[in-house]
Write an enzyme that holds these catalytic residues in place. Structure first.
Site, short mmCIF file in Angstrom:
data_model
loop_
_atom_site.label_atom_id
_atom_site.label_comp_id
_atom_site.label_asym_id
_atom_site.label_seq_id
_atom_site.Cartn_x
_atom_site.Cartn_y
_atom_site.Cartn_z
N SER A 229 0.97 -1.33 -0.01
CA SER A 229 0.20 -0.07 0.07
C SER A 229 0.81 1.25 -0.14
O SER A 229 1.99 1.31 0.33
CB SER A 229 -0.79 0.03 1.12
OG SER A 229 -1.77 -1.13 1.13
N1 SAM Z 1 -1.09 -5.03 4.29
C1 SAM Z 1 -0.15 -5.15 3.00
C2 SAM Z 1 1.11 -4.61 2.91
O1 SAM Z 1 1.51 -3.74 3.81
O2 SAM Z 1 2.01 -4.81 1.89
C3 SAM Z 1 -1.24 -4.77 1.88
C4 SAM Z 1 -1.21 -5.71 0.71
S1 SAM Z 1 -2.42 -5.84 -0.45
C5 SAM Z 1 -2.81 -4.09 -0.53
C6 SAM Z 1 -3.70 -6.67 0.10
C7 SAM Z 1 -3.21 -8.16 0.27
O3 SAM Z 1 -4.35 -8.68 0.74
C8 SAM Z 1 -3.01 -8.98 -0.74
O4 SAM Z 1 -1.63 -9.60 -0.36
C9 SAM Z 1 -3.89 -9.97 -0.79
O5 SAM Z 1 -3.39 -11.38 -1.50
C10 SAM Z 1 -4.40 -10.15 0.45
N2 SAM Z 1 -6.02 -10.69 0.60
C11 SAM Z 1 -7.05 -10.40 -0.04
N3 SAM Z 1 -8.00 -11.14 0.43
C12 SAM Z 1 -7.67 -11.63 1.51
C13 SAM Z 1 -8.22 -12.53 2.43
N4 SAM Z 1 -9.28 -13.15 2.38
N5 SAM Z 1 -7.35 -13.16 3.42
C14 SAM Z 1 -6.21 -12.65 3.73
N6 SAM Z 1 -5.50 -11.96 2.62
C15 SAM Z 1 -6.42 -11.62 1.57
#
Ligand code: SAM
Length: 220
Positions: A64
């Site tokens: 992000s």
């Molecule tokens: N917090 C992260 C960072 O600091 O890099 C942001 C990562 S990205 C914006 C969102 C993440 O959420 C992705 O890695 C995606 O695979 C994960 N994601 C989406 N749906 C999810 C779920 N149901 N359970 C766990 N992770 C999930």
């Protein structure tokens, strides 16, 4: 901790930029000033790692934008030793920022390849964060209840299961809170939900953002 003067100067500038953009919580700014964001992206993106922008981390996912991380961390405002669950470990950067703020961080990632990359990275950087490969929409019942839940992917609605894993209010102490972007794929409203009773919650809408989607089920 992989300190490098060149990145330190860029990090200082990023903190100044976030302050100018309205981030006021000094604990958030101090945490961002400590976390080596360049370590959470591929070397090809090192030069851009302290720009206020989201960057690709592979598998169509992103780390992000620092302003988004700062906004969510400021809204969550974790106190020392509070138990915080993050949904969407991704690169691990947001989890590291919360850890630096003194929280006990639990984080779930649905993509095995990301989980397998990020888990050892966090350990190698000294962040004692408990991570799990799984569907974050189900929360983490064996570790619940949580003082706070932070969702870092865009949700179509607030998952009921997660609400039930927030702490109940106790005496003067308010219940657990959740920071979650809610809305359609194109745009989500950052929403702050507080548990006020067994089945009662209050929510306040903050600004709009655009996240990769929160998807059920795991990959890999
Ligand atoms: N917090 C992260 C960072 O600091 O890099 C942001 C990562 S990205 C914006 C969102 C993440 O959420 C992705 O890695 C995606 O695979 C994960 N994601 C989406 N749906 C999810 C779920 N149901 N359970 C766990 N992770 C999930």
């Amino acid at each position: 901790m992989n300190e490098d003067w060149k990145f330190e100067r860029r990090r200082n500038r990023l903190v100044i930029e976030l302050r100018e953009k309205g981030i006021v919580d000094e604990r958030v700014l101090a945490a961002i000033n400590r976390v080596p964001r360049h370590m959470f992206v591929d070397q090809a993106f090192h030069a851009r790692s302290y720009n206020d922008e989201a960057l690709p981390i592979g598998l169509k996912q992103t780390i992000s934008q620092p302003f988004t991380v700062a906004t969510q961390s400021q809204a969550l405002a974790p106190k020392r030793d509070e138990r915080i669950l993050e949904i969407g470990t991704g690169s691990g950067y947001q989890a590291a920022v919360l850890y630096e703020m003194g929280a006990k961080v639990f984080s779930i990632e649905r993509m095995r390849a990301l989980y397998e990359r990020t888990n050892p990275l966090l350990k190698s950087l000294g962040y004692r964060i408990v991570t799990m490969f799984g569907d974050g929409m189900q929360g983490w019942s064996s570790m619940a209840p949580f003082d706070g839940i932070i969702v870092t992917a865009g949700a179509q609605e607030v998952p009921e299961v997660l609400l039930q894993q927030l702490k109940l209010p106790e005496g003067m102490k308010s219940g657990g809170r959740m920071i979650i972007p809610v809305g359609p794929r194109e745009e989500q409203i950052m929403t702050h939900v507080v548990r006020t009773g067994e089945s009662t919650f209050e929510s306040v809408e903050l600004d709009s953002f655009r996240f990769v989607p929160l998807l059920g089920s795991t990959v890999g």
